[in-house]
Design a protein around this motif. Structure first.
Motif, PDB file in Angstrom:
ATOM      1  N   LEU A 145      -4.099  -4.183  26.305  1.00  0.00           N
ATOM      2  CA  LEU A 145      -4.872  -4.753  27.016  1.00  0.00           C
ATOM      3  C   LEU A 145      -5.939  -3.620  27.497  1.00  0.00           C
ATOM      4  O   LEU A 145      -5.332  -2.629  28.469  1.00  0.00           O
ATOM      5  N   ARG A 146      -7.103  -3.889  27.804  1.00  0.00           N
ATOM      6  CA  ARG A 146      -7.935  -3.035  27.723  1.00  0.00           C
ATOM      7  C   ARG A 146      -8.401  -3.295  29.573  1.00  0.00           C
ATOM      8  O   ARG A 146      -8.687  -4.294  29.390  1.00  0.00           O
ATOM      9  N   ILE A 147      -8.311  -2.143  30.523  1.00  0.00           N
ATOM     10  CA  ILE A 147      -8.452  -3.119  32.228  1.00  0.00           C
ATOM     11  C   ILE A 147      -9.326  -2.165  32.850  1.00  0.00           C
ATOM     12  O   ILE A 147      -9.049  -1.016  32.978  1.00  0.00           O
ATOM     13  N   GLY A 148      -9.926  -2.567  33.607  1.00  0.00           N
ATOM     14  CA  GLY A 148     -11.019  -2.013  34.203  1.00  0.00           C
ATOM     15  C   GLY A 148     -12.147  -2.826  35.527  1.00  0.00           C
ATOM     16  O   GLY A 148     -11.427  -3.912  35.719  1.00  0.00           O
ATOM     17  N   THR A 192     -13.845 -13.004  28.796  1.00  0.00           N
ATOM     18  CA  THR A 192     -13.958 -11.601  28.151  1.00  0.00           C
ATOM     19  C   THR A 192     -14.494 -11.449  28.284  1.00  0.00           C
ATOM     20  O   THR A 192     -15.661 -11.641  27.895  1.00  0.00           O
ATOM     21  N   ASP A 193     -14.749 -10.301  29.520  1.00  0.00           N
ATOM     22  CA  ASP A 193     -16.358  -9.656  29.441  1.00  0.00           C
ATOM     23  C   ASP A 193     -16.487  -7.958  28.751  1.00  0.00           C
ATOM     24  O   ASP A 193     -15.721  -7.601  29.196  1.00  0.00           O
ATOM     25  N   ARG A 194     -16.930  -7.706  27.587  1.00  0.00           N
ATOM     26  CA  ARG A 194     -17.066  -6.911  27.174  1.00  0.00           C
ATOM     27  C   ARG A 194     -17.860  -5.447  27.113  1.00  0.00           C
ATOM     28  O   ARG A 194     -18.255  -4.815  27.139  1.00  0.00           O
ATOM     29  N   ARG A 195     -18.445  -6.150  28.231  1.00  0.00           N
ATOM     30  CA  ARG A 195     -19.431  -5.633  29.138  1.00  0.00           C
ATOM     31  C   ARG A 195     -18.909  -3.559  29.515  1.00  0.00           C
ATOM     32  O   ARG A 195     -17.486  -3.956  30.526  1.00  0.00           O
ATOM     33  N   ARG A 196     -19.468  -2.894  29.727  1.00  0.00           N
ATOM     34  CA  ARG A 196     -18.957  -1.191  30.274  1.00  0.00           C
ATOM     35  C   ARG A 196     -18.196  -1.195  31.296  1.00  0.00           C
ATOM     36  O   ARG A 196     -18.815  -1.913  32.186  1.00  0.00           O
ATOM     37  N   PHE A 197     -16.395  -1.283  31.792  1.00  0.00           N
ATOM     38  CA  PHE A 197     -16.484  -0.710  33.164  1.00  0.00           C
ATOM     39  C   PHE A 197     -17.295  -0.133  33.621  1.00  0.00           C
ATOM     40  O   PHE A 197     -17.569   1.206  33.403  1.00  0.00           O
ATOM     41  N   THR A 198     -17.027   0.192  35.252  1.00  0.00           N
ATOM     42  CA  THR A 198     -17.538   1.098  35.892  1.00  0.00           C
ATOM     43  C   THR A 198     -16.732   2.577  35.957  1.00  0.00           C
ATOM     44  O   THR A 198     -15.462   2.429  34.921  1.00  0.00           O
ATOM     45  N   ALA A 199     -16.461   3.989  36.598  1.00  0.00           N
ATOM     46  CA  ALA A 199     -15.595   4.603  35.780  1.00  0.00           C
ATOM     47  C   ALA A 199     -14.961   4.702  36.522  1.00  0.00           C
ATOM     48  O   ALA A 199     -14.173   6.458  36.417  1.00  0.00           O
ATOM     49  N   TRP A 200     -14.950   4.112  38.150  1.00  0.00           N
ATOM     50  CA  TRP A 200     -13.152   3.815  38.667  1.00  0.00           C
ATOM     51  C   TRP A 200     -12.180   3.437  37.881  1.00  0.00           C
ATOM     52  O   TRP A 200     -12.342   2.079  37.679  1.00  0.00           O
TER      53      TRP A 200
END
Ligand code: FMN
Length: 330
Positions: free
Chosen positions: A302-305, A127-135
């Motif tokens: 599930l938040r995916i990015g 689980t990596d909670r850092r912000r995803f890229t904008a893509w």
């Protein structure tokens, strides 16, 4: 009449089963509670929920606990396949002790080669909670992940339209407000952060400032819901659930979550479970009613990015030692 040869079934040796359980315990779990116990009596491997690790305030019915155990069960099945073994799983056996969730037989008929890359996936998923890229993850990739989830008997849906995404983010925010004003839940959550032992979430894995780009208000938080605060360009969400909200459905959704997570990891995507909108019952109903079309009873979001290329690796969350969770009878 010619004799027909019965194929010889090779039962997995206890050492193999032990290795599989060790890999299964790499599974994600709510607050890293690792609420599972495994018993092996030479023929059968039994998965039990560790009810002492339930979260009475945040998870009174044991939904997140069962999802976590379902993920561990899928991890075991996945690890077995990767090591060239087959599993036969009986979920919720009849006349079971309430803690028993599944019985597993590990065996094989034919020797098969191990798949190293699949074993590596179990170790790299996190689980990596850092912000995803904008893509954003393209819609067709999200739909493929939904198909993966549905192979486990669940219903899954990608939230793709702007209107549904904004609605969901508002509801997620509302759920957070509910949780923040509930002292019992906050206290319970706090107990699983930075325990410096073999469970819980290390402080180093929680973002220092989740909203660094947001202008601070001089006033304390009010009640006005503001989409500007919550929508991030690249985030997409998949909901997994079913027709009912019960232990069998949660177990399947846990297996599906694990399958989706490993598949996403294989493709370089990152995934963060988002259970707070599910934990607040009124918000869960609103998500089903006003955001989703195909999942009448959502069990997990599930938040995916994508993570930025070249982002530093993260330390792994700790795991309990095998002897605490695995008992092998002679
Ligand atoms: C049922 C379930 C619910 C979870 N809910 C959240 C959540 O709401 N927010 C979050 O940041 N992580 C959530 N997680 C992720 C866990 O905190 C994480 O799996 C655990 O700390 C172990 O870390 P790992 O996934 O890196 O192995 C959840 C995991 C599970 C299985």
């Amino acid at each position: 009449m010619p004799m027909r040869h019965q194929p010889l079934v090779e039962k997995a040796p206890a050492e193999v089963v032990e290795r599989l359980v060790d890999l299964a315990c790499l599974a994600p779990s709510v607050h890293n509670t690792q609420p599972w116990r495994w018993r092996y009596d030479d023929a059968r491997l039994v998965l039990e929920a560790d009810l002492d690790r339930r979260l009475p305030a945040e998870d009174p019915r044991g939904r997140n606990l069962t999802l976590s155990c379902g993920a561990a069960l899928h991890h075991l099945e996945f690890a077995a396949r990767a090591m060239g073994w087959e599993t036969h799983v009986l979920v919720l056996p009849a006349d079971r002790d309430p803690a028993v969730l599944a019985e597993v037989l590990v065996s094989r008929v034919h020797q098969r080669a191990a798949v190293r890359s699949d074993l590596d996936l179990l170790r790299t998923r996190c689980t990596d909670r850092r912000r995803f890229t904008a893509w954003p993850v393209p819609d067709d990739r999200l739909h493929e992940l939904c198909r993966v989830a549905e192979q486990w008997g669940t219903r899954a849906e990608a939230v793709t339209s702007d209107a549904a995404r904004i609605r969901l983010e508002l509801l997620a925010n509302r759920a957070l407000t509910f949780l923040e004003i509930d002292g019992r839940r906050m206290l319970e959550q706090e107990q699983w952060i930075d325990r410096a032992g073999t469970d819980g979430i290390p402080l180093g894995l929680l973002p220092a400032d989740p909203e660094p780009l947001q202008a601070r208000s001089r006033f304390r938080p009010g009640l006005l819901e503001d989409t500007r605060m919550v929508i991030h360009g690249g985030d997409r969400v998949i909901a997994i659930g079913g027709a009912s909200d019960d232990i069998g459905g949660w177990l399947r959704s846990g297996q599906a979550m694990s399958a989706v997570w490993l598949e996403a990891t294989r493709s370089g995507m990152s995934l963060i479970p988002m259970s707070q909108p599910i934990e607040v019952e009124s918000v869960r109903h609103e998500v089903a009613r006003s955001v989703l079309r195909d999942v009448p009873e959502p069990h997990i979001l599930l938040r995916i990015g994508w993570q930025a290329i070249g982002r530093s690796g993260l330390p792994r969350t700790p795991r309990r030692p095998l002897h605490e969770v695995f008992v092998r009878h002679a």
